[in-house]
Design an enzyme around this catalytic site. Structure first.
Site, PDB file in Angstrom:
ATOM      1  N   SER A  89       0.857  -1.195   0.000  1.00 17.20           N
ATOM      2  CA  SER A  89       0.000   0.000   0.000  1.00 17.20           C
ATOM      3  C   SER A  89       0.891   1.242   0.000  1.00 17.20           C
ATOM      4  O   SER A  89       2.050   1.179   0.426  1.00 17.20           O
ATOM      5  CB  SER A  89      -0.866   0.007   1.259  1.00 17.20           C
ATOM      6  OG  SER A  89      -1.545   1.238   1.396  1.00 17.20           O
TER       7      SER A  89
ATOM      8  N   TYR B 280      -2.587  -0.583  10.417  1.00 14.62           N
ATOM      9  CA  TYR B 280      -2.504  -0.868   8.980  1.00 14.62           C
ATOM     10  C   TYR B 280      -1.136  -0.461   8.432  1.00 14.62           C
ATOM     11  O   TYR B 280      -0.429  -1.258   7.814  1.00 14.62           O
ATOM     12  CB  TYR B 280      -3.622  -0.124   8.254  1.00 14.62           C
ATOM     13  CG  TYR B 280      -3.694  -0.384   6.772  1.00 14.62           C
ATOM     14  CD1 TYR B 280      -4.171  -1.601   6.288  1.00 14.62           C
ATOM     15  CD2 TYR B 280      -3.289   0.571   5.843  1.00 14.62           C
ATOM     16  CE1 TYR B 280      -4.250  -1.849   4.914  1.00 14.62           C
ATOM     17  CE2 TYR B 280      -3.361   0.340   4.479  1.00 14.62           C
ATOM     18  CZ  TYR B 280      -3.845  -0.868   4.020  1.00 14.62           C
ATOM     19  OH  TYR B 280      -3.905  -1.109   2.666  1.00 14.62           O
TER      20      TYR B 280
HETATM   21  N1  LIG Z   1      -8.700  -0.673  -1.383  1.00 13.03           N
HETATM   22  C1  LIG Z   1      -7.700   0.196  -1.335  1.00 13.03           C
HETATM   23  O1  LIG Z   1      -7.910   1.416  -1.457  1.00 13.03           O
HETATM   24  C2  LIG Z   1      -6.284  -0.304  -1.158  1.00 13.03           C
HETATM   25  C3  LIG Z   1      -5.209   0.610  -1.322  1.00 13.03           C
HETATM   26  C4  LIG Z   1      -3.898   0.161  -1.192  1.00 13.03           C
HETATM   27  C5  LIG Z   1      -3.651  -1.163  -0.894  1.00 13.03           C
HETATM   28  N2  LIG Z   1      -4.697  -2.036  -0.720  1.00 13.03           N
HETATM   29  C6  LIG Z   1      -4.362  -3.417  -0.400  1.00 13.03           C
HETATM   30  O2  LIG Z   1      -4.905  -4.252  -1.407  1.00 13.03           O
HETATM   31  C7  LIG Z   1      -5.235  -5.515  -0.832  1.00 13.03           C
HETATM   32  C8  LIG Z   1      -6.686  -5.823  -1.172  1.00 13.03           C
HETATM   33  O3  LIG Z   1      -7.494  -4.788  -0.611  1.00 13.03           O
HETATM   34  P1  LIG Z   1      -9.009  -4.553  -1.053  1.00 13.03           P
HETATM   35  O4  LIG Z   1      -9.354  -3.170  -0.712  1.00 13.03           O
HETATM   36  O5  LIG Z   1      -9.202  -5.030  -2.436  1.00 13.03           O
HETATM   37  O6  LIG Z   1      -9.745  -5.492   0.003  1.00 13.03           O
HETATM   38  P2  LIG Z   1     -11.217  -6.076   0.040  1.00 13.03           P
HETATM   39  O7  LIG Z   1     -11.671  -5.944   1.446  1.00 13.03           O
HETATM   40  O8  LIG Z   1     -12.083  -5.495  -1.041  1.00 13.03           O
HETATM   41  O9  LIG Z   1     -10.955  -7.613  -0.302  1.00 13.03           O
HETATM   42  C9  LIG Z   1     -10.112  -8.375   0.503  1.00 13.03           C
HETATM   43  C10 LIG Z   1     -10.328  -9.845   0.205  1.00 13.03           C
HETATM   44  O10 LIG Z   1      -9.465 -10.571   1.103  1.00 13.03           O
HETATM   45  C11 LIG Z   1     -10.199 -11.617   1.699  1.00 13.03           C
HETATM   46  N3  LIG Z   1      -9.635 -11.953   3.007  1.00 13.03           N
HETATM   47  C12 LIG Z   1      -9.703 -11.204   4.139  1.00 13.03           C
HETATM   48  N4  LIG Z   1      -9.102 -11.852   5.147  1.00 13.03           N
HETATM   49  C13 LIG Z   1      -8.643 -13.028   4.647  1.00 13.03           C
HETATM   50  C14 LIG Z   1      -7.955 -14.136   5.213  1.00 13.03           C
HETATM   51  N5  LIG Z   1      -7.625 -14.168   6.501  1.00 13.03           N
HETATM   52  N6  LIG Z   1      -7.642 -15.174   4.408  1.00 13.03           N
HETATM   53  C15 LIG Z   1      -7.981 -15.152   3.099  1.00 13.03           C
HETATM   54  N7  LIG Z   1      -8.653 -14.146   2.513  1.00 13.03           N
HETATM   55  C16 LIG Z   1      -8.980 -13.091   3.292  1.00 13.03           C
HETATM   56  C17 LIG Z   1     -11.625 -11.089   1.793  1.00 13.03           C
HETATM   57  O11 LIG Z   1     -12.571 -12.153   1.911  1.00 13.03           O
HETATM   58  C18 LIG Z   1     -11.758 -10.307   0.488  1.00 13.03           C
HETATM   59  O12 LIG Z   1     -12.221 -11.115  -0.563  1.00 13.03           O
HETATM   60  C19 LIG Z   1      -4.966  -5.412   0.665  1.00 13.03           C
HETATM   61  O13 LIG Z   1      -3.718  -5.967   0.973  1.00 13.03           O
HETATM   62  C20 LIG Z   1      -4.967  -3.905   0.901  1.00 13.03           C
HETATM   63  O14 LIG Z   1      -4.191  -3.549   2.013  1.00 13.03           O
HETATM   64  C21 LIG Z   1      -5.998  -1.627  -0.852  1.00 13.03           C
END
Ligand SMILES: NC(=O)c1ccc[n+]([C@@H]2O[C@H](COP(=O)([O-])OP(=O)(O)OC[C@H]3O[C@@H](n4cnc5c(N)ncnc54)[C@H](O)[C@@H]3O)[C@@H](O)[C@H]2O)c1
Length: 368
Positions: free
Chosen positions: A242, A255
């Protein structure tokens, strides 16, 4: 020897022989006229595989001592034979998406959000993808949507070691090994350091930080075993980190701390796994405003911030969104396509490991 030990050695032997990614499936009998490979002991198996005729497509029956394991072996159609190998001759970048064509990938947290975007991107580029998620129904639904011959759902809790090991066993039995691990599953539990419960802090650390260790440990063992019989085949572990892994995040320390720590693991694993032909890198995206985390109409962050009055003067979700987009020099949030370009770059780039690639629209700039 277990299937988990034999299958990646077999896949590696095919990678070395044919220079193309293959799917090595544990199948009774090994298909029509399978090749026979016999080894007196586990130590002798790599050499026995190196000497064997291994036609493709085809099958192979492997005997180690008294044990016998059979596999059928095929590719996903026409595949690009160059980028997985240590190709020092190629002078120009291959067509971007071709670098994953025919390869086997796993995407944790692949059922929704960035993970689902990466699943779609990889499948559209010709890869076979394991969609590994705690939400097994969501993973299965996405596998059915993209086509069962292109994807398989795995229900896994990446923060639980037995569950991650079971995932590695399922991969070994289905495709023998793999080429690309995208460690994407992550959660946000924002909160003040003065107020946050330890349980909320610890859950964030377990899923965002410790789970990356578990996934790299168990899938890295598969990659390392495969490398024993395919020493020229480079593979990749990519952590979806991130922008909060590069700069602090107010009232979001659990986080940001987990993501900063993730980069320490990326650099350390990169130093260690290079001898097994594994590159380890991170992608650091900015906010994915179109994804469910931000845009879910009931519990997304835009609605939450509107209700809590976090953005002064904002009276609609659109105004909250505009406030956040205005912080980005390129004036929009990160998309799945932006992240996929970074995935292609990392896979294609045979001469880089241990790096964090920002994809933030200029919001976070690296400094030395
Ligand atoms: N959304 C953002 O703005 C953003 C920005 C930068 C980085 N990220 C990173 O991108 C990645 C995905 O984020 P997102 O926003 O798409 O998340 P999201 O919440 O939309 O999806 C996360 C997925 O991970 C799964 N998950 C959660 N805990 C789990 C576990 N213990 N075992 C297996 N699966 C599990 C959930 O069921 C879900 O399908 C993360 O690492 C997040 O930190 C997100």
């Amino acid at each position: 020897m277990t299937l988990l030990e034999i299958a990646p050695l077999v896949r590696g032997a095919y990678l070395a022989r044919h220079g193309a990614p293959v799917l090595v499936s544990h199948t009774p009998g090994g298909g029509e006229s399978p090749a026979q490979v016999r080894a007196g002991s586990a130590d002798d198996l790599p050499a026995a595989l190196a000497e064997a005729e291994l036609p493709l497509p085809g099958g192979v029956v492997v005997e180690v001592g008294e044990e016998q394991v059979a596999f059928s072996v095929r590719t996903l159609g026409e595949v690009n034979r160059l980028p997985g190998a240590r190709d020092t001759e190629a002078r120009s970048a291959a067509s971007r998406s071709a670098v994953v064509s025919g390869k086997v990938a796993v995407v944790t947290g692949g059922a929704q959000g960035f993970g689902a975007e990466i699943v779609h991107g990889l499948v559209d580029s010709g890869a076979f993808v394991y969609i590994a998620d705690l939400n097994g129904d969501g993973a299965s639904a996405l596998a059915a949507e993209v086509g069962d011959h292109r994807a398989a759902a795995i229900t896994v809790n990446v923060a639980d070691e037995a569950s991650v090991q079971a995932m590695a066993e399922q991969i070994a039995a289905t495709t023998g090994g793999l080429d690309l691990v995208v460690s994407n599953a992550g959660i946000v539990r924002a909160g003040s350091v003065l107020e946050q419960d330890l349980s909320s802090f610890a859950l964030t650390t377990d899923i965002n930080y410790t789970a990356f260790f578990l996934v790299t440990k168990h899938l890295g063992r598969l990659l390392a075993a495969q490398h024993r019989t395919a020493p020229d085949w480079l593979t990749d572990v990519i952590q979806i980190n991130s922008k909060s892994g590069l700069t602090g995040s107010n009232k979001n320390g659990a986080y940001a701390g987990s993501k900063f720590g993730g980069l320490g693991l990326v650099q350390s694993f990169a130093l260690e796994l290079v001898e097994h032909g594994v590159k380890v890198n991170a992608i650091c995206p900015g906010n994915f405003y179109d994804g469910p985390l931000w845009s879910d109409p009931d519990k997304g962050l835009f609605v939450q911030y509107l209700r809590s009055g976090k953005v002064p003067g904002a009276t609609t979700v659109d105004e909250v969104r505009e406030f956040y987009e205005s912080k980005v020099p390129l004036r929009r949030g990160t998309t799945g396509a932006d992240v996929m370009r970074a995935v292609y770059y990392i896979v294609e780039q045979a001469y880089e490991t241990g790096q964090a690639v920002p994809v933030t629209g200029g919001q976070v700039m690296l400094s030395s």
